[in-house]
Design an enzyme around this catalytic site. Structure first.
Site, mmCIF file in Angstrom:
data_model
loop_
_atom_site.group_PDB
_atom_site.id
_atom_site.type_symbol
_atom_site.label_atom_id
_atom_site.label_comp_id
_atom_site.label_asym_id
_atom_site.label_seq_id
_atom_site.Cartn_x
_atom_site.Cartn_y
_atom_site.Cartn_z
ATOM 1 N N TYR A 100 -2.557 -23.371 -6.285
ATOM 2 C CA TYR A 100 -2.906 -22.764 -7.526
ATOM 3 C C TYR A 100 -2.206 -22.636 -8.595
ATOM 4 C CZ TYR A 100 -7.113 -21.862 -4.858
ATOM 5 O OH TYR A 100 -8.050 -21.745 -4.673
ATOM 6 N N LYS A 131 -2.478 3.990 15.721
ATOM 7 C CA LYS A 131 -3.353 3.862 14.631
ATOM 8 C C LYS A 131 -3.630 2.825 13.981
ATOM 9 C CE LYS A 131 -0.284 5.836 11.239
ATOM 10 N NZ LYS A 131 0.183 7.125 10.262
ATOM 11 N N ARG A 189 -0.080 17.851 2.302
ATOM 12 C CA ARG A 189 -0.733 16.613 2.462
ATOM 13 C C ARG A 189 -1.855 16.979 2.890
ATOM 14 N NH1 ARG A 189 1.062 10.791 4.708
ATOM 15 N NH2 ARG A 189 0.598 12.858 7.095
ATOM 16 N N MET A 212 -5.794 -18.126 0.356
ATOM 17 C CA MET A 212 -5.993 -17.126 1.211
ATOM 18 C C MET A 212 -5.996 -16.956 2.534
ATOM 19 S SD MET A 212 -10.113 -15.383 1.663
ATOM 20 C CE MET A 212 -10.434 -14.519 0.116
HETATM 21 C C1 LIG Z 1 1.891 7.673 11.268
HETATM 22 C C2 LIG Z 1 2.206 8.925 11.288
HETATM 23 C C3 LIG Z 1 3.436 9.189 12.494
HETATM 24 C C4 LIG Z 1 4.297 8.181 12.935
HETATM 25 O O1 LIG Z 1 5.078 7.263 11.968
HETATM 26 P P1 LIG Z 1 6.290 6.292 12.033
HETATM 27 O O2 LIG Z 1 7.270 6.989 10.703
HETATM 28 O O3 LIG Z 1 5.966 5.574 11.927
HETATM 29 O O4 LIG Z 1 6.685 7.103 13.410
HETATM 30 C C5 LIG Z 1 3.977 10.740 12.873
HETATM 31 N N1 LIG Z 1 2.778 11.944 12.104
HETATM 32 C C6 LIG Z 1 1.989 11.549 11.771
HETATM 33 C C7 LIG Z 1 0.994 11.962 11.368
HETATM 34 C C8 LIG Z 1 1.695 9.961 10.640
HETATM 35 O O5 LIG Z 1 0.515 9.767 10.280
#
Ligand SMILES: *Cc1c(COP(=O)(O)O)cnc(C)c1O
Length: 714
Positions: free
Chosen positions: A603, A376, A470, A652
């Site tokens: 800045y 992701k 969650r 930036m």
């Molecule tokens: C992001 C995520 C992971 C991966 O987590 P890491 O700690 O980066 O290995 C696993 N399961 C879910 C549901 C996640 O959202």
């Protein structure tokens, strides 16, 4: 990708193919045997041009090609060569009376776009057209569809070429070809002929070593034999309008190309340019040889004896080709000063380390558990495409993303295997879930109902809330879980939970995690009790695996550890693995200035020099994901193997570092901001910690503006 060593066969065959093209235009055996000449020039030599197309396809086309740059530079390069070739041959065109014909403008257009302005030059527009068609088909669809479509085009071409005698007899088809032949003289062109060879070239590049050398050579011999039979039959029945296209040419080329990939040795790039020059120049050489023979009154020897004629033309063409290639190389012509992607700031991805981590993590899992790579957020800033494509190649078959669009993007890159969406997807996008073969997480019971009501069957994983609160169906609500299994359109492939404090080895956290695990397993037991078939189970993320390696699951969803770092600088986990950081963030010194004591920088004048200082400006800033929190001495850059503190506020797009104490820094020097081969202070967890964050956040914010360079030592 294939190692460079396996391209030697391709390089050498370029020369052979160029000579085969000369045979087509000189008919070396004509003085001796008409049928021998037919076999050599109308059958065997017909592998030459498809070989050139396949070679271009091999290097040009890939489902993993993300940007159009590669295609553009191929088209641009080929068009430039075509332009030069057109100019070179204008005198011959004029001599042939080309410019005094009727319908000059339409004819010029037709020739430039399809037929080539002189008979052999058709190859160049065909390469542009065929290469582009193949590139788009492979990118927009996949290989199977691209092969089917280009094969369809090839069939159309075939019946306007070697099989025209059959097409001609069927009135409807006859008029169809009449139409085609108004626009072009041949179907052997960039639309009907070239695309399939480009696609095959790309296909072979991505599916290397499917055939052994014996299979390749054997397959080639058999196909060539079949092609010979095909050609002689068509020739015998006088069906050919032209003789470039045969059905058996396709398997012939497929096997030939595989066979060439088995030829190991050093590359011989000189032949690449030579073959092209020979291809373009040999008709000119033929004209030249005839002219000289006429002047010297040696036509009998040099022209009328077809074999000697062929040798003279080949030798002269080869000499011109190799000389031109040498000059080209020496003068650096054509080696356009390419501005590298590393001119400003960039991310370097070490694929060897990624591969190492994947194997190391897989080894740490129980035997039946496999790695689900969490890619992701652009693979935590590492570039989802680069990471997933490489993992795919080394055999990783499961991926997890956060959103449906991330999943679709992976499919468009050509990533195979399972892709699980961990987050919420609007149920109205269920068609896309199906179309792209994505698995959706059921984030609640209500969500499952809504998804089921879309009346399209989809693969899902049920998320169970065991205490994180969650997403998920509560662990103690078995009746809802049971109902989801009964939903008609939901095909339950997995069930999982997420541990919320598995990263910590404090007693309370261990107790809570164990409770989460027990809640999950109790639910699974209940399912078994109720004869619900148990789908794939998973609950560990990186820390889950590192601290609880013995949990029995089918997957471990690994994100941060796959990228070789942990969330915080505290590396105290139950299991200690040899994980190697995958990402480096680098930039270059673009400006150096001397500042007197008392002057300020940047800045808000947040930094004032307490001594005369030397300051280097680095063109990287918070828009590149480098945290502004690291301003004013909280962060460093490594330049010339020493750490230079950041002075003043990070902007930036730039920041300033103090290099007063580092000798010999020059403009253009590389500076490492985060690095796998740098000082410990520049490891992602420490840089993240210094900016009051965690590696995960630091990494995933990078990359929006930065090019990603891959490093892979085979
Ligand atoms: C992001 C995520 C992971 C991966 O987590 P890491 O700690 O980066 O290995 C696993 N399961 C879910 C549901 C996640 O959202």
């Amino acid at each position: 990708m294939n190692k460079n060593k396996s391209y030697a066969g391709i390089d050498y065959f370029r020369m052979i193919a160029a000579l085969l093209v000369i045979t087509i235009h000189t008919s070396p055996l004509l003085s001796f045997s008409e049928i021998g000449d037919f076999i050599l020039t109308r059958v065997i030599a017909r592998v030459a041009v498809p070989f050139f197309f396949m070679t271009s396809g091999f290097f040009l086309i890939s489902r993993y090609t993300r940007n159009t740059e590669k295609l553009k530079s191929f088209v641009r390069g080929t068009l430039q060569i075509y332009g030069i070739a057109i100019l070179i041959y204008i005198p011959i065109n004029a001599y042939n009376g080309f410019f005094s014909g009727n319908n000059l403008l339409p004819n010029i257009l037709k020739d430039i776009i399809l037929d080539g302005t002189l008979y052999h030059l058709w190859y160049l527009p065909a390469a542009v057209l065929g290469g582009s068609i193949a590139w788009y088909l492979v990118k927009k669809a996949d290989y199977t569809r691209a092969i089917v479509i280009t094969f369809g085009l090839y069939l159309i071409g075939l019946f306007g070429d070697s099989y025209y005698g059959i097409a001609e007899k069927i009135p409807v088809i006859h008029s169809f070809y009449d139409l085609i032949f108004q626009v072009t003289d041949y179907t052997r062109n960039g639309i009907f002929y070239a695309p399939i060879f480009f696609v095959l070239g790309g296909y072979i590049a991505e599916h290397p070593k499917k055939l052994s050398s014996v299979q390749s050579v054997g397959g080639f011999a058999v196909s060539l034999g079949m092609m010979l039979g095909e050609a002689l039959t068509l020739h015998y029945y006088d069906l050919q309008r032209h003789d470039s296209m045969y059905l058996f040419l396709l398997p012939c080329m497929f096997f030939l190309f595989h066979a060439l990939l088995h030829c190991k040795g050093n590359r011989f790039r000189l032949f690449r340019t030579s073959a092209l020059v020979i291809y373009i120049m040999h008709p000119m050489v033929i004209v030249g040889v005839r002219l000289i023979a006429k002047i010297l009154h040696m036509q009998n020897l040099l022209v009328n004896n077809s074999l000697i004629h062929f040798f003279v033309v080949s030798l002269a063409s080869a000499a011109i080709g190799i000389t031109a290639a040498e000059i080209w190389n020496r003068c650096d012509i054509g080696k356009r000063k390419r501005i590298p992607d590393t001119d400003r700031a960039w991310i370097e991805i070490d694929l060897n380390n990624l591969e190492h981590n994947a194997r190391e993590l897989q080894r740490a899992m129980p035997p039946k558990c496999s790695l689900m790579a969490v890619v992701k957020a652009e693979a935590y800033g590492h570039n989802a495409f680069t990471v997933s494509a490489h993992l795919n190649k080394i055999g990783v078959k499961s991926f997890a993303v956060a959103t449906i669009d991330e999943g679709i993007a992976l499919r468009k890159y050509g990533i195979r295997g399972e892709i699980l969406i961990l987050g919420y997807t609007d149920v109205h996008r269920v068609r896309d879930l199906k179309k792209y073969g994505l698995m959706q997480t059921v984030v609640s019971f209500e969500y499952a109902q809504a998804l089921n009501q879309q009346n399209i069957s989809v693969k899902i994983h049920i998320k169970i809330d065991t205490g994180m609160h969650r997403l998920g169906i509560p662990y103690d609500n078995f009746s809802e879980v049971k109902k989801v299994f009964a939903m008609r359109n939901l095909n339950v492939c997995g069930i999982y939970t997420h541990l919320c404090c598995s990263d910590n080895l404090l007693p309370d956290d261990i107790a809570f995690t164990e409770e989460q695990v027990n809640r999950f397993y109790r639910l699974i037991e209940l399912m078994k009790h109720n004869n619900i078939p148990v789908p794939k189970l998973h609950m560990q993320s990186s820390y889950g695996l590192l601290n609880y390696p013995n949990l029995q699951c089918d997957y471990a969803r690994i994100g941060i550890a796959l990228y070789g770092v942990l969330t915080t600088p505290d590396y105290n986990t139950a299991l200690k693995l040899d994980l190697r950081p995958v990402l480096s963030l680098k930039t270059r010194v673009v400006h150096i200035q001397n500042i007197c004591k008392g002057e300020s920088i940047g800045y808000g004048r947040a930094f004032t020099a307490e001594r005369d200082s030397r300051i280097a400006i680095l063109p990287i800033g918070y828009a590149d994901g480098f945290p502004r929190n690291l301003s004013c001495g909280k962060g460093y850059a490594q330049i010339g193997n020493q750490l230079a503190p950041i002075v003043g506020r990070i902007c930036m797009d730039q920041l300033a570092v103090d290099i007063t104490e580092i000798e010999g820094i020059a403009i253009g020097d590389t500076a490492i901001m985060i690095g796998f081969d740098a000082a410990e202070e520049l490891s992602a967890p420490i840089v993240a910690d210094n900016s009051n964050s965690i590696s995960n956040e630091l990494l995933c914010r990078m990359g929006a503006r930065l090019p990603v360079i891959e490093r892979l030592v085979p």
